[in-house]
Write a protein that holds these residues in place. Structure first.
Motif, mmCIF file in Angstrom:
data_model
loop_
_atom_site.group_PDB
_atom_site.id
_atom_site.type_symbol
_atom_site.label_atom_id
_atom_site.label_comp_id
_atom_site.label_asym_id
_atom_site.label_seq_id
_atom_site.Cartn_x
_atom_site.Cartn_y
_atom_site.Cartn_z
ATOM 1 N N PRO A 1 0.817 -1.216 0.000
ATOM 2 C CA PRO A 1 0.000 0.000 0.000
ATOM 3 C C PRO A 1 0.848 1.262 0.000
ATOM 4 O O PRO A 1 1.864 1.348 0.695
ATOM 5 N N PHE A 2 0.413 2.249 -0.778
ATOM 6 C CA PHE A 2 1.088 3.537 -0.847
ATOM 7 C C PHE A 2 0.609 4.469 0.266
ATOM 8 O O PHE A 2 1.293 5.399 0.673
ATOM 9 N N GLY A 3 -0.620 4.237 0.754
ATOM 10 C CA GLY A 3 -1.277 5.153 1.677
ATOM 11 C C GLY A 3 -0.522 5.388 2.975
ATOM 12 O O GLY A 3 0.181 4.520 3.482
ATOM 13 N N CYS B 1 -0.735 -1.324 9.165
ATOM 14 C CA CYS B 1 -1.694 -2.052 8.327
ATOM 15 C C CYS B 1 -2.798 -1.148 7.774
ATOM 16 O O CYS B 1 -3.545 -1.549 6.886
ATOM 17 N N ASN B 2 -2.920 0.066 8.285
ATOM 18 C CA ASN B 2 -3.996 0.960 7.867
ATOM 19 C C ASN B 2 -3.647 1.800 6.643
ATOM 20 O O ASN B 2 -4.351 2.750 6.311
ATOM 21 N N GLY B 3 -2.546 1.469 5.988
ATOM 22 C CA GLY B 3 -2.196 2.177 4.764
ATOM 23 C C GLY B 3 -3.005 1.725 3.562
ATOM 24 O O GLY B 3 -3.086 2.436 2.561
ATOM 25 N N ASN C 1 -5.732 3.957 1.512
ATOM 26 C CA ASN C 1 -5.678 5.227 2.230
ATOM 27 C C ASN C 1 -5.004 6.271 1.351
ATOM 28 O O ASN C 1 -4.266 5.943 0.426
ATOM 29 N N THR C 2 -5.273 7.533 1.634
ATOM 30 C CA THR C 2 -4.697 8.632 0.868
ATOM 31 C C THR C 2 -3.284 8.939 1.358
ATOM 32 O O THR C 2 -2.818 8.414 2.375
ATOM 33 N N GLY C 3 -2.607 9.837 0.625
ATOM 34 C CA GLY C 3 -1.265 10.248 1.016
ATOM 35 C C GLY C 3 -0.215 9.229 0.643
ATOM 36 O O GLY C 3 -0.504 8.177 0.060
ATOM 37 N N VAL C 4 1.035 9.539 0.970
ATOM 38 C CA VAL C 4 2.150 8.646 0.646
ATOM 39 C C VAL C 4 2.964 8.386 1.909
ATOM 40 O O VAL C 4 3.356 9.304 2.614
ATOM 41 N N ARG C 5 3.219 7.128 2.192
ATOM 42 C CA ARG C 5 3.949 6.755 3.405
ATOM 43 C C ARG C 5 5.448 6.917 3.239
ATOM 44 O O ARG C 5 6.179 7.065 4.218
ATOM 45 N N ARG C 6 5.906 6.838 2.003
ATOM 46 C CA ARG C 6 7.329 6.998 1.696
ATOM 47 C C ARG C 6 7.471 8.061 0.605
ATOM 48 O O ARG C 6 6.572 8.250 -0.203
#
Length: 272
Positions: free
Chosen positions: A204-206, A214-216, A219-224
């Motif tokens: 997941p990108f979120g 696990c909640n990515g 989901n919106t936004g970028v984690r990296r």
């Protein structure tokens, strides 16, 4: 997707409930639920497949092995045990798998080689899945496209091998690519295949924000950062591996603008 530079796109057909993304007579016949009350009347999958074909972008479908297990009508009609709905993971049996494979086969035959592969969730050993039962799904897919690829998610075992080493595994004997469900962009393959299956990860990108990694998912936004992910994907591609990135899509079909901007950057860097 073309502007981003995607070679393929995976879309979810269903996820635990009675709702299906496209018409399916077998589903209606088995459950008794009228078209439009569970299966969509519009064939969005076909619309998307034909649109993607114009840009030479392959279509893959996400499906689940535990069927409409949240629905108290469709689930039992398909053959799921009652204790499945009491919060206890019951076992799937051949009756359920054959019913659910009939639904899958109708989709597979309708779309033919427009669908290049299936990523099938919820095929856990704890549910009773094994090579014999998974072969029923596999054979249903092949009736639509003899060259179709498949991956079956066995849960956490999809990323931890029997000897405890931290590596994706080939779960079903005829898998064309590894399921590879992961929660972050960290694992880097050393080569292209695992026991004959194309090495692949789904991540997941979120941005999970709340601290639960696990909640990515969806989901919106970028984690990296886009720079980090571009370098990560490039390293895996150089080893021959494939990375699928899960993104947010709202109920109107819109992508998250921040993710689109990052994916454009990633696609450009990989092409360079």
């Amino acid at each position: 997707l073309h502007e981003i530079g995607c070679g393929y796109y995976i879309i979810t057909v269903m996820q635990g409930s009675r709702f299906m993304l496209a018409p399916n007579k077998a589903f209606s016949d088995i459950t008794g639920i009228a078209p439009g009350e569970a299966c969509a009347k519009r064939d969005l999958i076909m619309d998307i497949a034909l649109s993607l074909k114009k840009y030479d972008i392959d279509l893959f479908l996400y499906y689940t092995g535990d069927g409409p297990h949240f629905d108290k009508i469709a689930g039992p009609a398909m053959g799921l045990y009652e204790d499945y709905f009491a919060g206890i993971h019951g076992k799937v049996d051949k009756n359920f798998v054959e019913n659910w494979a009939t639904v899958l086969e109708e989709y597979a035959v309708r779309y033919g080689d427009l669908v290049k592969g299936w990523w099938v969730d919820g095929c856990y050993k704890t549910l009773g899945y094994n090579n014999e039962l998974l072969s029923i799904y596999y054979n249903a897919m092949k009736k639509g496209n003899p060259d179709v690829l498949s991956a079956f998610n066995s849960g956490t075992a999809s990323f931890v091998s029997e000897d405890g080493s931290d590596t994706p595994i080939k779960w079903y004997e005829n898998e064309g690519f590894t399921c590879g469900e992961d929660n972050d962009f960290t694992y880097i393959f050393k080569d292209r295949f695992t026991n004959g299956a194309q090495n692949h990860l789904l991540i997941p990108f979120g941005d999970y924000r709340d601290g639960n990694i696990c909640n990515g998912w969806r989901n919106t936004g970028v984690r990296r950062s886009k720079e980090y992910v571009a370098d990560y994907v490039r390293k895996n591609n150089e080893a021959g591996a494939v990375i699928t990135i899960d993104i947010f899509v709202d109920c109107h079909g819109n992508f998250d603008p921040e993710q689109v901007e990052a994916l454009r950057y990633i696609g450009k860097k990989i092409r360079e």
